[in-house]
Structures are given as C-alpha cells and as structure tokens.
Design a protein around this motif. Sequence first.
Motif, PDB file in Angstrom:
ATOM      1  N   GLU A   1      -1.026   3.786  -8.075  1.00 26.52           N
ATOM      2  CA  GLU A   1       0.257   3.616  -7.386  1.00 26.52           C
ATOM      3  C   GLU A   1       0.143   3.968  -5.921  1.00 26.52           C
ATOM      4  O   GLU A   1      -0.629   4.844  -5.537  1.00 26.52           O
ATOM      5  CB  GLU A   1       1.323   4.516  -8.022  1.00 26.52           C
ATOM      6  CG  GLU A   1       2.691   4.332  -7.377  1.00 26.52           C
ATOM      7  CD  GLU A   1       3.716   5.372  -7.819  1.00 26.52           C
ATOM      8  OE1 GLU A   1       4.137   5.309  -8.982  1.00 26.52           O
ATOM      9  OE2 GLU A   1       4.081   6.227  -6.997  1.00 26.52           O
TER      10      GLU A   1
ATOM     11  N   HIS B   1      -1.951   7.665  -6.138  1.00 26.09           N
ATOM     12  CA  HIS B   1      -2.486   8.377  -7.308  1.00 26.09           C
ATOM     13  C   HIS B   1      -2.802   7.407  -8.432  1.00 26.09           C
ATOM     14  O   HIS B   1      -2.388   6.247  -8.402  1.00 26.09           O
ATOM     15  CB  HIS B   1      -1.513   9.465  -7.778  1.00 26.09           C
ATOM     16  CG  HIS B   1      -0.136   8.964  -8.157  1.00 26.09           C
ATOM     17  ND1 HIS B   1       0.127   8.362  -9.355  1.00 26.09           N
ATOM     18  CD2 HIS B   1       1.031   8.991  -7.483  1.00 26.09           C
ATOM     19  CE1 HIS B   1       1.414   8.045  -9.410  1.00 26.09           C
ATOM     20  NE2 HIS B   1       1.980   8.400  -8.284  1.00 26.09           N
TER      21      HIS B   1
ATOM     22  N   GLU C   1       7.977   2.251  -4.566  1.00 23.43           N
ATOM     23  CA  GLU C   1       6.693   2.711  -5.120  1.00 23.43           C
ATOM     24  C   GLU C   1       6.033   1.510  -5.798  1.00 23.43           C
ATOM     25  O   GLU C   1       6.654   0.847  -6.608  1.00 23.43           O
ATOM     26  CB  GLU C   1       6.914   3.812  -6.156  1.00 23.43           C
ATOM     27  CG  GLU C   1       7.601   5.046  -5.603  1.00 23.43           C
ATOM     28  CD  GLU C   1       8.120   5.935  -6.719  1.00 23.43           C
ATOM     29  OE1 GLU C   1       7.319   6.398  -7.535  1.00 23.43           O
ATOM     30  OE2 GLU C   1       9.344   6.138  -6.781  1.00 23.43           O
TER      31      GLU C   1
HETATM   32 MG    MG Z   1       5.660   8.010  -7.510  1.00 18.84          MG
END
Ligand code: MG
Length: 695
Positions: free
Chosen positions: A271, A262, A193
Amino acid sequence: MEKVTEYFGSMVFDERIMKATLSEKVYKSLKRTIDRGTPLDISVANAVAAAMKDWAIEKGATHYTHWFQPMTGVTAEKHDSFITPAPDGRVIMEFSGKELVKGEPDASSFPSGGLRATFEARGYTAWDPTSYAFIKDGTLYIPTAFCSYTGEALDKKVPLLRSMEALSRQAIRVLKLFGNDTVRSVRCSVGPEQEYFLVDREMWKKRKDLVMTGRTLFGAKPPKGQEMEDHYFGSIKTRVAEYMADLDKELWKLGILAKTKHNEVAPAQHELAPIYKTTNIAADHNQLTMEVMKKVAEKHGLVCLLHEKPFEGVNGSGKHNNWSISTDTGINLLSPGETPYENAQFLLFLAAVIKAVDEYQDLLRLSVATAGNDHRLGANEAPPAVISIFLGDELTEILEAIENDTPYGGATKEKMKLGVDVLPQFSKDTTDRNRTSPFAFTGNKFEFRMLGSSNSISCANIHLNGAVAEVLEKFADELEKASDFESALHELIKRTIKEHKRIIFNGNGYDDKWIAEAEKRGLSNLKTTADCMPKICDKKNVEMLTRQGIFTEAEIQSRCEIMLENYVKSVNIEAATMIDMARKEIIPAVSKFASDTASAVAVKKSVCDSACRYETRLVSELTDLIDQMDEATTRLEAVVEELKKIEDVRSQSEFVRDEMLPSMDKLRAAADEAETKTASEYYPFPAYDELLFGV
Ligand code: MG
Ligand code: ADP
C-alpha cells in the motif's frame, strides 16, 4: 545523494516557479484565476505559456500535452512538440497562450455514450489552472478538462469540479447561519490510500490472463496464502524496498506527497498513501501515481497490478478515500470542536453526511462499480456491497441521546438540548477503529472504503460531494426560515437522526448476520455493476445531480451507458481470454500429461505384472476433467456468441451477470481442479505460489 527537499516538486510548475518566472502582474492575475476562477486574459495566458515553455525546455522537455481523464478511467495524452519552422530552415521552440488554454484532440474514439454525434466528433480540452503543470518523460503535461463542442462533460474532472463548487456553495450558507461570514470557500480534501500487487515480469509475461485482463482467470489455491497473517506490515523484501524507494522519488519529483508505504495482507500486496490534498488535485495525483507505479515497476523487472482482484482466494486491492471538508480559513468541518457552539455546527455537518449517505446509498455504490470491483465487494476482505456508516460508540451514544432527549455524559449527565451552551464536549478520537465498515468516521474525516484499486477517485467524490451539497441545501433552506435558530437546529438534527439512523452500524460488516439485518433495515444491497449502474438514472438521483449543477440529464444517461458498456466489454474480454487459454494451453497440457501417463502404464505392464492403480486412476480422473473443461469451454463459446445478438447495453449487462460470469466460473472450477492433479512441468504457465511468492 540529492536531498528530498531539493528535488521534491522539481518537475512541477508550481507557485515557486510561477513567482520566479512571471512578472508580478501576470502572477497576480494567474493567482486570481487559480483561487477564484476569474477568467484568464489571453495576454496573461501568452506570458504563462512562454514561461512554462522556457522552464520545460531547460528541464529537457521537447513536447507538451493536454492531459485529460476521459471516461475510460485512465488518462489520455497526445504529444505535440514545441518546434516551429524558422525561415532559415531551422526550428524555434514555441508555445502560445492559445495552445496552453485550449486543445482540440480528435475525440471520436473516446467513449461518449451517445453525447457526441458523429458529425461533431470534435471535443476540446481546457486548461485547469488549479492543478499544476508538470514534466514527465520529456513532456510538459498540462492538466485539462475534456468537453464536447456543445459543452457537455466528456471526462471526470469537469463534474468533479462542479461537485466541489456545489458543496462549497451550500456549506457557506450553513456556516453563515452559525454567524460565520468570513469564509469565502469550502474545500473538500481527499487522501487516497492505494493498494497494489507486485509480480515478477517474466512470470507475468507467461500468463495471458494477467497480460490481457490484469487478473488471473485460472489458478488453484496455493499451499500457503495469507492465512498466517505474516505479510501485513511485515518487513519489506529488498527488491520491493528498492522499487518503493524509486517510486517515492519519482512521485516526489512530481510534487506528489507520498507518505506511507507498507506490506498489505495478501502476499505480494502493498500500500501507498499520500498526504491528503484538495480533491481535484488528489484525483490528478492519484491517476499520476497509478501510472508511475506501473512505469517504475518495469524498471525493476516487476509488474504492478492495480486490478481489484488479481488472485482468487487472497485479498483484493482497494482504495480508501479519506474525505473531509474544511473552510478556506482552515477549519475542518468534520472535526468536533473545542466549544459546545462548534460542536453544534459539527453535529449539523455530521447529520448532513449521515442523511446524504443514507439517501444516496445507490449512488455511492455505483460510483465504485466495475467488473473488477464486483469481485471484491462482499468478498471476505472488503466491505460488502451494502453501505453503512461506522461512527464509534461515543458519537453514536450522543446521537441517541439527542434523538431521545435523554441525558448523556459521564458524571454530569447533561441533557442533550442542542443549544449552543449546553452541549457537552466530547473527545476527538474515536479509539475504536472499525476496519470492516464501508464508510467510517475516523475522528475528523470519513473513510469511504469501497473504492476499487483501479477506480478513479473522481466518481466517488462527485457523488459524495453532490449528495452532501443537496442535504446541506435543504438544511440551509429550513434553518434560514426559522425564527428561533437554536430550537430549529435541535429539531432538525433530532429528526435527521431519527429518519436516517438505519444507516449507522458499528458492528462487523463482514458478518453474514449483518447482511440479513441490513435487509431488514431496508438498506440496499446491489451486488453487481449490472444491478446498480442503471440506478443513476432514477428520478431522485437525476434530480439531485442536475439541481446541484453536476451533470445534465444527457450526461447522466451517457455515463450510465459508458459504465455498463465498460462492464460488458471487460467481462467479454475475460471470457475470450479464458477460451483461448483453455483451448490452446490448459486442455492440451493436461491431455498430454494424461496420455504420457497412460503410455507409462503400457510400458510398466510390459515389464512387470502390476495393475498400475495410481496411473489408471489418474488418467481416468484427468480424462474426466478434460471433458468437463471442454464442455464448459463450448458452453462459454456459445455464451460469447449469444451476447453478440443482444442489442441494448442493459440487457447485455444482465446477460453477462446471469450467463457469462457463471459460465466462466464453471470452466475455472474444472481447470483449477485439473491443475492440482497435473505435474508442474506440464503446466503451461506459472502457478499461484510462484506468482505470489516469486518476488
Ligand atoms: Mg493505510
Ligand atoms: P490508515 O491506513 O490507518 O487508515 P493512513 O495513514 O494509511 O491511515 O491513511 C490515512 C489517509 O488519510 C492519509 O492519506 C492522510 O493524509 C489522510 N487524511 C488525514 N487527515 C485527513 C483529512 N482531514 N482529510 C482528508 N484526508 C485526511
């Protein structure tokens, strides 16, 4: 509008294209190389090169490049065109198997940490057929590994591939003990991520610190930061949404599985998470993602900041390394199973990870160490520099029951004798999602959260795979010798929990009390790069990394040196930038405001009989701050000079930690206070509120 399913992977020389453009014989031979690492015949390489070239030219490419990941942390590329002169004065487009398989970049300017003597400046790049070639900006990119002529790794891909092999080798031995003979390889997968900031390009240009160092070196706290918690998962602004849509599209064309996007906690922070992939591909894709993020931002008049701490006082950016291991037959070894038998196997792998993380805390910490990430680890929003594992209550209770031979479970309260028929089932989902743990079990994978947003994920995974491989090797050695497998297994898991449970912590990792508790438990707390990096050369670490065939001793020494050098250089550039901004921009601006205010006093006094208390106080405060800034800058200048006199890189890094960074903090404190007292129109560059809320 084009359909995603149609353009996804359209710029990638993938299975589909290989099948369509290669003869069956060539395709099969290439597949064997990809799947099993069998050496590639030159005639096959020639055929693949020709097919790649034709496909690339059809897509508008004119050049090719061997794309590699030197120790700088970013990727490198040198573009060669396909053109070859033809006898009639024209050109033809050519690309041979030799050019595909091997490149010889002049490598002398890449960091080697002493590995490459100057008389042998050459290095070579070797095609990594397991990672697909792709087209970007009119060039055919060939993912490659980068080595010295004597075979030492000069990049992050070679050791990553070695660590994956080591892990596979040992995991297969363990699986055999459980009667599993069909598994041919064990793969580790990662879903990284990626956090980032977006700022307006015009504002960014005005800030030398952002341009030169990627972070703000000055900047008073804005009236509003992230305290309202209104940005996290908030609705996405149009300009950002357009950027994200464009970014997704570019990534999809490159076959990157961008999935989730988001807003993050800090204003202007976001992210992106892809769907997980085999680790070396995930590493290539993450490097590519970071590049594309920056490129696409340009088109939108934005700048994508990947620095770990672009702004003081609001969250920094990290990268969460979601990691799991699974068999080529599709079984996730970190997933609790359906049957007690599978659960015994799961618990053994779990125990291996626990032991590996405890024994190699230092290696994991240093695998994410950079000057930038030091600002984040231990600050309020990121896991501390102390490594611990979150397991959730249920798993922790099970481990406790095994350790103490006490009953576990709801109504039945079975004893946790770890045989294969008595172990009760337990649920897959650990409902409790702990966000503060540096290394959290999340149901069927571990999430290593200490990585900085700009880190290559390779280092973290090299060390993690290596450590787990080492423990699995020891486990296999012990269990292979056992006469009674089940009792030996039970004893081994029990002993491992007893010896390594100190690393398990399910509480709040951001709490100061935890840091004190961690110290009591004997866990390491290596706060800076200068503290942790030399530990890579500790005997136990060198032994593990060399035994697992991941690094040679010379490679380890060189990496330590390169990373420390990198730390020293980064901070040194920051110091120089601060001096420049203080001397040429901030001090003159504040001084001008002070003298204009002082002149106003004279004017005012000529027309009325006032003490001008406001102006007088302001001028005196500003003058005091100007002196403080001047003194702090003078001190920092001296520190920069002193650093030049220090020869070895370890002493340099300690000096940076003990003298340079504190001197920078002092200058910043004075300047930030001056900023709060200076009229905006006098201030030479955009302030925090403009940057954070300006998009
Ligand atoms: Mg995440
Ligand atoms: P969260 O923010 O809640 O942690 P995200 O959906 O943003 O979750 O990210 C989770 C990441 O973990 C994704 O990249 C996902 O593909 C990855 N992931 C899921 N399952 C596995 C697995 N078995 N192994 C490795 N990564 C995984």
